[in-house]
Design a protein around this motif. Sequence first.
Motif, PDB file in Angstrom:
ATOM      1  N   ALA A 103     -18.295  13.877 -55.641  1.00 25.31           N
ATOM      2  CA  ALA A 103     -18.234  15.160 -54.803  1.00 25.31           C
ATOM      3  C   ALA A 103     -16.718  15.288 -54.432  1.00 25.31           C
ATOM      4  CB  ALA A 103     -19.045  14.613 -53.399  1.00 25.31           C
ATOM      5  N   ARG A 104     -16.244  15.904 -55.380  1.00 23.06           N
ATOM      6  CA  ARG A 104     -14.659  16.300 -55.355  1.00 23.06           C
ATOM      7  C   ARG A 104     -14.205  17.127 -54.655  1.00 23.06           C
ATOM      8  NH1 ARG A 104     -12.250  14.179 -61.283  1.00 23.06           N
ATOM      9  NH2 ARG A 104     -13.796  12.316 -61.478  1.00 23.06           N
ATOM     10  N   ALA A 105     -15.100  17.989 -53.576  1.00 21.99           N
ATOM     11  CA  ALA A 105     -14.676  18.960 -52.788  1.00 21.99           C
ATOM     12  C   ALA A 105     -14.752  18.328 -51.386  1.00 21.99           C
ATOM     13  CB  ALA A 105     -15.410  20.373 -52.918  1.00 21.99           C
ATOM     14  N   ALA A 106     -15.380  17.238 -51.327  1.00 28.69           N
ATOM     15  CA  ALA A 106     -15.664  16.471 -50.043  1.00 28.69           C
ATOM     16  C   ALA A 106     -14.638  15.792 -49.318  1.00 28.69           C
ATOM     17  CB  ALA A 106     -17.357  16.056 -50.012  1.00 28.69           C
ATOM     18  N   THR A 107     -14.594  15.724 -48.083  1.00 28.32           N
ATOM     19  CA  THR A 107     -13.788  14.529 -47.570  1.00 28.32           C
ATOM     20  C   THR A 107     -14.729  13.487 -47.262  1.00 28.32           C
ATOM     21  OG1 THR A 107     -12.523  16.089 -46.397  1.00 28.32           O
ATOM     22  CG2 THR A 107     -12.742  14.066 -45.404  1.00 28.32           C
ATOM     23  N   VAL A 108     -14.169  12.154 -47.905  1.00 36.60           N
ATOM     24  CA  VAL A 108     -15.044  10.986 -47.614  1.00 36.60           C
ATOM     25  C   VAL A 108     -14.382   9.990 -46.629  1.00 36.60           C
ATOM     26  CG1 VAL A 108     -15.654   8.879 -48.739  1.00 36.60           C
ATOM     27  CG2 VAL A 108     -15.693  11.221 -49.962  1.00 36.60           C
ATOM     28  N   TYR A 109     -15.106   9.613 -45.497  1.00 34.07           N
ATOM     29  CA  TYR A 109     -14.484   8.952 -44.472  1.00 34.07           C
ATOM     30  C   TYR A 109     -15.283   7.427 -45.140  1.00 34.07           C
ATOM     31  CZ  TYR A 109     -13.506  12.864 -41.310  1.00 34.07           C
ATOM     32  OH  TYR A 109     -12.591  13.884 -40.677  1.00 34.07           O
ATOM     33  N   ALA A 110     -14.204   6.469 -44.760  1.00 38.43           N
ATOM     34  CA  ALA A 110     -14.749   4.986 -45.051  1.00 38.43           C
ATOM     35  C   ALA A 110     -14.407   4.170 -43.571  1.00 38.43           C
ATOM     36  CB  ALA A 110     -14.098   4.326 -46.196  1.00 38.43           C
ATOM     37  N   VAL A 111     -15.393   3.425 -43.118  1.00 36.80           N
ATOM     38  CA  VAL A 111     -15.332   2.998 -41.832  1.00 36.80           C
ATOM     39  C   VAL A 111     -15.622   1.297 -41.971  1.00 36.80           C
ATOM     40  CG1 VAL A 111     -16.242   2.648 -39.515  1.00 36.80           C
ATOM     41  CG2 VAL A 111     -15.479   5.184 -40.376  1.00 36.80           C
ATOM     42  N   ASP A 112     -14.764   0.672 -41.422  1.00 37.96           N
ATOM     43  CA  ASP A 112     -15.126  -0.833 -41.349  1.00 37.96           C
ATOM     44  C   ASP A 112     -14.262  -1.277 -40.084  1.00 37.96           C
ATOM     45  OD1 ASP A 112     -15.353  -3.569 -42.137  1.00 37.96           O
ATOM     46  OD2 ASP A 112     -16.334  -2.683 -43.817  1.00 37.96           O
ATOM     47  N   VAL A 113     -14.904  -2.358 -39.570  1.00 40.25           N
ATOM     48  CA  VAL A 113     -14.260  -3.210 -38.619  1.00 40.25           C
ATOM     49  C   VAL A 113     -13.201  -4.219 -38.768  1.00 40.25           C
ATOM     50  CG1 VAL A 113     -15.943  -2.885 -36.870  1.00 40.25           C
ATOM     51  CG2 VAL A 113     -15.915  -5.015 -38.294  1.00 40.25           C
ATOM     52  N   ASN A 114     -13.403  -4.658 -40.319  1.00 42.41           N
ATOM     53  CA  ASN A 114     -12.290  -5.565 -40.815  1.00 42.41           C
ATOM     54  C   ASN A 114     -11.192  -4.908 -41.480  1.00 42.41           C
ATOM     55  OD1 ASN A 114     -11.435  -6.971 -43.298  1.00 42.41           O
ATOM     56  ND2 ASN A 114     -13.329  -8.300 -42.993  1.00 42.41           N
ATOM     57  N   ALA A 115     -10.065  -5.184 -41.070  1.00 40.36           N
ATOM     58  CA  ALA A 115      -8.850  -4.713 -41.228  1.00 40.36           C
ATOM     59  C   ALA A 115      -8.509  -4.985 -42.802  1.00 40.36           C
ATOM     60  CB  ALA A 115      -7.496  -5.371 -40.404  1.00 40.36           C
ATOM     61  N   ARG A 116      -8.574  -5.958 -43.289  1.00 41.38           N
ATOM     62  CA  ARG A 116      -8.314  -6.492 -44.877  1.00 41.38           C
ATOM     63  C   ARG A 116      -9.486  -5.360 -45.850  1.00 41.38           C
ATOM     64  NH1 ARG A 116      -8.133 -12.115 -46.519  1.00 41.38           N
ATOM     65  NH2 ARG A 116      -6.265 -11.969 -45.006  1.00 41.38           N
ATOM     66  N   ALA A 117     -10.559  -5.166 -45.073  1.00 40.61           N
ATOM     67  CA  ALA A 117     -11.376  -4.319 -45.932  1.00 40.61           C
ATOM     68  C   ALA A 117     -10.719  -2.816 -46.012  1.00 40.61           C
ATOM     69  CB  ALA A 117     -12.841  -4.248 -45.326  1.00 40.61           C
TER      70      ALA A 117
ATOM     71  N   HIS B 286      -7.699   9.556 -54.716  1.00 41.41           N
ATOM     72  CA  HIS B 286      -8.264  10.673 -54.055  1.00 41.41           C
ATOM     73  C   HIS B 286      -7.682  11.401 -52.777  1.00 41.41           C
ATOM     74  CE1 HIS B 286     -11.823   9.874 -56.675  1.00 41.41           C
ATOM     75  NE2 HIS B 286     -11.668   8.726 -56.303  1.00 41.41           N
ATOM     76  N   GLY B 287      -6.319  11.090 -52.678  1.00 43.95           N
ATOM     77  CA  GLY B 287      -5.618  11.583 -51.847  1.00 43.95           C
ATOM     78  C   GLY B 287      -6.015  11.883 -50.344  1.00 43.95           C
ATOM     79  N   GLY B 288      -5.569  13.024 -50.133  1.00 38.07           N
ATOM     80  CA  GLY B 288      -6.181  13.494 -48.595  1.00 38.07           C
ATOM     81  C   GLY B 288      -7.690  13.488 -48.149  1.00 38.07           C
ATOM     82  N   ARG B 289      -8.290  13.744 -49.391  1.00 38.21           N
ATOM     83  CA  ARG B 289      -9.748  13.642 -49.055  1.00 38.21           C
ATOM     84  C   ARG B 289     -10.466  12.345 -48.472  1.00 38.21           C
ATOM     85  NH1 ARG B 289     -13.284  13.876 -52.763  1.00 38.21           N
ATOM     86  NH2 ARG B 289     -12.262  13.373 -54.598  1.00 38.21           N
ATOM     87  N   ALA B 290      -9.662  11.205 -48.621  1.00 37.75           N
ATOM     88  CA  ALA B 290     -10.112  10.009 -48.303  1.00 37.75           C
ATOM     89  C   ALA B 290      -9.594   9.485 -46.974  1.00 37.75           C
ATOM     90  CB  ALA B 290      -9.716   8.902 -49.384  1.00 37.75           C
ATOM     91  N   ARG B 291     -10.427   9.241 -46.097  1.00 35.55           N
ATOM     92  CA  ARG B 291     -10.135   8.932 -44.762  1.00 35.55           C
ATOM     93  C   ARG B 291     -10.686   7.476 -44.456  1.00 35.55           C
ATOM     94  NH1 ARG B 291      -9.280  14.078 -42.521  1.00 35.55           N
ATOM     95  NH2 ARG B 291      -8.564  15.580 -44.115  1.00 35.55           N
ATOM     96  N   VAL B 292      -9.691   6.500 -44.265  1.00 41.38           N
ATOM     97  CA  VAL B 292     -10.055   5.175 -44.033  1.00 41.38           C
ATOM     98  C   VAL B 292      -9.768   4.902 -42.612  1.00 41.38           C
ATOM     99  CG1 VAL B 292      -9.953   2.742 -44.842  1.00 41.38           C
ATOM    100  CG2 VAL B 292     -10.016   4.577 -46.480  1.00 41.38           C
ATOM    101  N   SER B 293     -10.687   4.405 -41.887  1.00 43.89           N
ATOM    102  CA  SER B 293     -10.302   3.981 -40.589  1.00 43.89           C
ATOM    103  C   SER B 293     -11.341   3.025 -40.052  1.00 43.89           C
ATOM    104  CB  SER B 293     -10.305   5.254 -39.592  1.00 43.89           C
ATOM    105  OG  SER B 293     -11.628   5.820 -39.357  1.00 43.89           O
ATOM    106  N   ASP B 294     -10.815   2.493 -38.754  1.00 42.47           N
ATOM    107  CA  ASP B 294     -11.819   1.514 -37.797  1.00 42.47           C
ATOM    108  C   ASP B 294     -12.731   2.563 -37.358  1.00 42.47           C
ATOM    109  OD1 ASP B 294     -10.588   2.672 -35.746  1.00 42.47           O
ATOM    110  OD2 ASP B 294      -9.287   1.084 -35.222  1.00 42.47           O
ATOM    111  N   PRO B 295     -13.760   1.950 -36.514  1.00 41.19           N
ATOM    112  CA  PRO B 295     -14.830   2.947 -36.123  1.00 41.19           C
ATOM    113  C   PRO B 295     -14.239   3.981 -35.104  1.00 41.19           C
ATOM    114  CG  PRO B 295     -15.988   0.654 -36.120  1.00 41.19           C
ATOM    115  CD  PRO B 295     -14.217   0.407 -36.512  1.00 41.19           C
ATOM    116  N   ASP B 296     -13.212   3.618 -34.309  1.00 41.71           N
ATOM    117  CA  ASP B 296     -12.927   4.472 -33.407  1.00 41.71           C
ATOM    118  C   ASP B 296     -11.939   5.440 -34.082  1.00 41.71           C
ATOM    119  OD1 ASP B 296     -14.025   3.278 -31.275  1.00 41.71           O
ATOM    120  OD2 ASP B 296     -12.404   1.664 -30.980  1.00 41.71           O
ATOM    121  N   GLY B 297     -11.636   5.473 -35.218  1.00 37.93           N
ATOM    122  CA  GLY B 297     -10.479   6.566 -35.790  1.00 37.93           C
ATOM    123  C   GLY B 297     -11.223   7.529 -36.277  1.00 37.93           C
ATOM    124  N   VAL B 298     -12.303   7.737 -36.149  1.00 37.64           N
ATOM    125  CA  VAL B 298     -13.143   9.003 -36.882  1.00 37.64           C
ATOM    126  C   VAL B 298     -13.065  10.002 -35.743  1.00 37.64           C
ATOM    127  CG1 VAL B 298     -15.288   9.907 -37.724  1.00 37.64           C
ATOM    128  CG2 VAL B 298     -14.418   7.719 -38.296  1.00 37.64           C
TER     129      VAL B 298
END
Length: 203
Positions: free
Chosen positions: A83-97, A108-120
Amino acid sequence: MDGDHYFTAVPGSAARTRPVTFAVAGHEYTVAAGRGVFSATRLDPGTAVLLRKAPLPAADEPGPLLDLGCGYGPIAAVLADRARAATVYAVDVNARARELTAANLAPHGGRARVSDPDGVPPGVAFAQIWSNPPIRVGKADLHALLGRWLPRLAADGVAWLVVARHLGGDSLQEWLVAQGWAVHRHASQKGFRVLRVGRRPAA
């Protein structure tokens, strides 16, 4: 063996990475995995069933999409590629993950948002949530996790979950129904249930 679990916030084991290669819908993906994260040596069989059996997002899916409990990000990598038009959030409690996922989603540049659960951001409503949820955290924590994130579905959104039958896949389905969700067992394969979860139609 080390004392880390995939739900450890900050793994204490040495950060050794290795490539994990897998294929989904005729496309090959190679991502970096590492010690102290879930299924660090291969694509988890449940994740493989989920990506094989649940309908992948269309190329024009606007999103946003969520990989909940992303580990090192194999699901997020597939979602971002499909889905190359979509923003993809990836959430995990594990910092290394999260570090591994951020590296794996870098193309995927700015479309990818990786954070801990409180970062969304609280206002984000997801068109799709994908998850191989962390069953081994225990039933209470699992229910709290799903109780927190499933309400973040958009009105017509859908969640795709994979759960091993012997680890409570059927009882989880019953619990979700009791919580007011519309749940359908979309597929079963190799001892795993793929559940489709959405909002019940208004009466």
